[in-house]
Design a protein around this motif. Structure first.
Motif, PDB file in Angstrom:
ATOM      1  N   ILE A  71       0.837  -1.206   0.000  1.00 41.11           N
ATOM      2  CA  ILE A  71       0.000   0.000   0.000  1.00 41.11           C
ATOM      3  C   ILE A  71       0.869   1.252   0.000  1.00 41.11           C
ATOM      4  O   ILE A  71       0.585   2.210  -0.733  1.00 41.11           O
ATOM      5  N   SER A  72       1.940   1.251   0.794  1.00 43.10           N
ATOM      6  CA  SER A  72       2.796   2.437   0.843  1.00 43.10           C
ATOM      7  C   SER A  72       3.498   2.671  -0.492  1.00 43.10           C
ATOM      8  O   SER A  72       3.643   3.816  -0.927  1.00 43.10           O
ATOM      9  N   TYR A  73       3.908   1.609  -1.153  1.00 41.49           N
ATOM     10  CA  TYR A  73       4.590   1.783  -2.443  1.00 41.49           C
ATOM     11  C   TYR A  73       3.626   2.291  -3.511  1.00 41.49           C
ATOM     12  O   TYR A  73       3.946   3.225  -4.247  1.00 41.49           O
ATOM     13  N   ILE A  74       2.452   1.690  -3.561  1.00 42.63           N
ATOM     14  CA  ILE A  74       1.463   2.139  -4.552  1.00 42.63           C
ATOM     15  C   ILE A  74       1.092   3.600  -4.299  1.00 42.63           C
ATOM     16  O   ILE A  74       1.018   4.406  -5.230  1.00 42.63           O
ATOM     17  N   SER A  75       0.897   3.953  -3.030  1.00 38.48           N
ATOM     18  CA  SER A  75       0.566   5.343  -2.692  1.00 38.48           C
ATOM     19  C   SER A  75       1.683   6.298  -3.088  1.00 38.48           C
ATOM     20  O   SER A  75       1.429   7.453  -3.426  1.00 38.48           O
ATOM     21  N   ALA A  76       2.920   5.827  -3.024  1.00 35.93           N
ATOM     22  CA  ALA A  76       4.065   6.679  -3.324  1.00 35.93           C
ATOM     23  C   ALA A  76       4.301   6.882  -4.810  1.00 35.93           C
ATOM     24  O   ALA A  76       4.899   7.886  -5.202  1.00 35.93           O
ATOM     25  N   ILE A  77       3.845   5.953  -5.635  1.00 31.77           N
ATOM     26  CA  ILE A  77       4.166   6.072  -7.065  1.00 31.77           C
ATOM     27  C   ILE A  77       2.995   6.485  -7.943  1.00 31.77           C
ATOM     28  O   ILE A  77       3.205   6.778  -9.118  1.00 31.77           O
ATOM     29  N   VAL A  78       1.790   6.530  -7.401  1.00 35.11           N
ATOM     30  CA  VAL A  78       0.684   7.018  -8.233  1.00 35.11           C
ATOM     31  C   VAL A  78       0.868   8.519  -8.432  1.00 35.11           C
ATOM     32  O   VAL A  78       1.457   9.197  -7.584  1.00 35.11           O
ATOM     33  N   PRO A  79       0.396   9.059  -9.543  1.00 33.69           N
ATOM     34  CA  PRO A  79       0.532  10.504  -9.755  1.00 33.69           C
ATOM     35  C   PRO A  79      -0.048  11.306  -8.584  1.00 33.69           C
ATOM     36  O   PRO A  79      -1.037  10.905  -7.966  1.00 33.69           O
ATOM     37  N   ASP A 105      -1.835  13.906  -8.220  1.00 37.21           N
ATOM     38  CA  ASP A 105      -3.223  14.367  -8.220  1.00 37.21           C
ATOM     39  C   ASP A 105      -4.226  13.275  -7.850  1.00 37.21           C
ATOM     40  O   ASP A 105      -5.357  13.590  -7.483  1.00 37.21           O
ATOM     41  N   ILE A 106      -3.825  11.997  -7.909  1.00 39.41           N
ATOM     42  CA  ILE A 106      -4.741  10.932  -7.480  1.00 39.41           C
ATOM     43  C   ILE A 106      -4.228  10.186  -6.250  1.00 39.41           C
ATOM     44  O   ILE A 106      -4.824   9.210  -5.817  1.00 39.41           O
ATOM     45  N   ALA A 107      -3.120  10.656  -5.686  1.00 40.21           N
ATOM     46  CA  ALA A 107      -2.549  10.015  -4.492  1.00 40.21           C
ATOM     47  C   ALA A 107      -3.489  10.198  -3.309  1.00 40.21           C
ATOM     48  O   ALA A 107      -4.119  11.247  -3.162  1.00 40.21           O
ATOM     49  N   PRO A 108      -3.588   9.176  -2.463  1.00 44.89           N
ATOM     50  CA  PRO A 108      -4.465   9.292  -1.298  1.00 44.89           C
ATOM     51  C   PRO A 108      -3.930  10.322  -0.302  1.00 44.89           C
ATOM     52  O   PRO A 108      -2.726  10.528  -0.196  1.00 44.89           O
ATOM     53  N   GLN A 148       9.999   7.543  -7.783  1.00 42.50           N
ATOM     54  CA  GLN A 148       9.234   8.760  -8.062  1.00 42.50           C
ATOM     55  C   GLN A 148       9.868   9.599  -9.173  1.00 42.50           C
ATOM     56  O   GLN A 148       9.191  10.437  -9.756  1.00 42.50           O
ATOM     57  N   LEU A 149      11.136   9.364  -9.473  1.00 40.27           N
ATOM     58  CA  LEU A 149      11.764  10.057 -10.593  1.00 40.27           C
ATOM     59  C   LEU A 149      11.103   9.692 -11.916  1.00 40.27           C
ATOM     60  O   LEU A 149      11.157  10.454 -12.874  1.00 40.27           O
ATOM     61  N   PHE A 150      10.466   8.519 -11.970  1.00 36.84           N
ATOM     62  CA  PHE A 150       9.854   8.012 -13.193  1.00 36.84           C
ATOM     63  C   PHE A 150       8.337   8.061 -13.156  1.00 36.84           C
ATOM     64  O   PHE A 150       7.675   7.437 -13.972  1.00 36.84           O
ATOM     65  N   THR A 151       7.786   8.800 -12.198  1.00 33.78           N
ATOM     66  CA  THR A 151       6.337   8.892 -12.027  1.00 33.78           C
ATOM     67  C   THR A 151       5.862  10.294 -12.383  1.00 33.78           C
ATOM     68  O   THR A 151       6.488  11.278 -11.997  1.00 33.78           O
TER      69      THR A 151
END
Length: 123
Positions: A19-27, A29-32, A80-83
């Motif tokens: 969950i923490s990784y997905i939250s960290a790499i989503v753009p 504007d849609i991050a929780p 995050q450099l690639f997100t």
């Protein structure tokens, strides 16, 4: 049948890690978001929780815990450099390290609390 606390902590740790990784790499504007907490506060809390879960899930030393989660913090910032709409920030890693430190400091107290109320044994 004895309750398997280690298994529960392992499942919780793996879930929190994903969950923490997905939250960290989503753009961004849609991050929780969590209420009005700042980004650094979220990093701090997440890594304090990850530290506690990792220590309870696996029999590893505090230094192994620190090194694994420190590498994970750097991996997140690298990712995050690639997100889209994300950037790597050194202050995020600092907040993560502070969270790891607080988690390590609280671990013995929480361990004693858990052991006093249960038959949990940390192997």
């Amino acid at each position: 049948m004895q309750f398997n606390y280690s298994l529960v902590f392992r499942i919780l740790f793996c879930s929190a890690l994903i969950i923490s990784y997905i939250s960290a790499i989503v753009p961004q504007d849609i991050a929780p978001t969590i209420g009005s907490l700042s980004d650094k506060s979220i990093h701090f809390i997440a890594f304090a929780v990850l530290t506690l879960l990792l220590r309870f899930a696996y029999s590893i030393s505090w230094i192994q815990t620190f090194l694994l989660l420190f590498m994970y913090a750097i991996f997140i910032e690298f990712s995050q450099l690639f997100t889209l709409n994300r950037s790597a920030e050194l202050l995020d890693v600092v907040a993560d390290v502070i969270g790891i430190g607080i988690g390590l400091l609280f671990y013995p107290f929480i361990q004693r609390l858990i052991m006093s109320y249960t038959k949990y044994e940390h192997y």
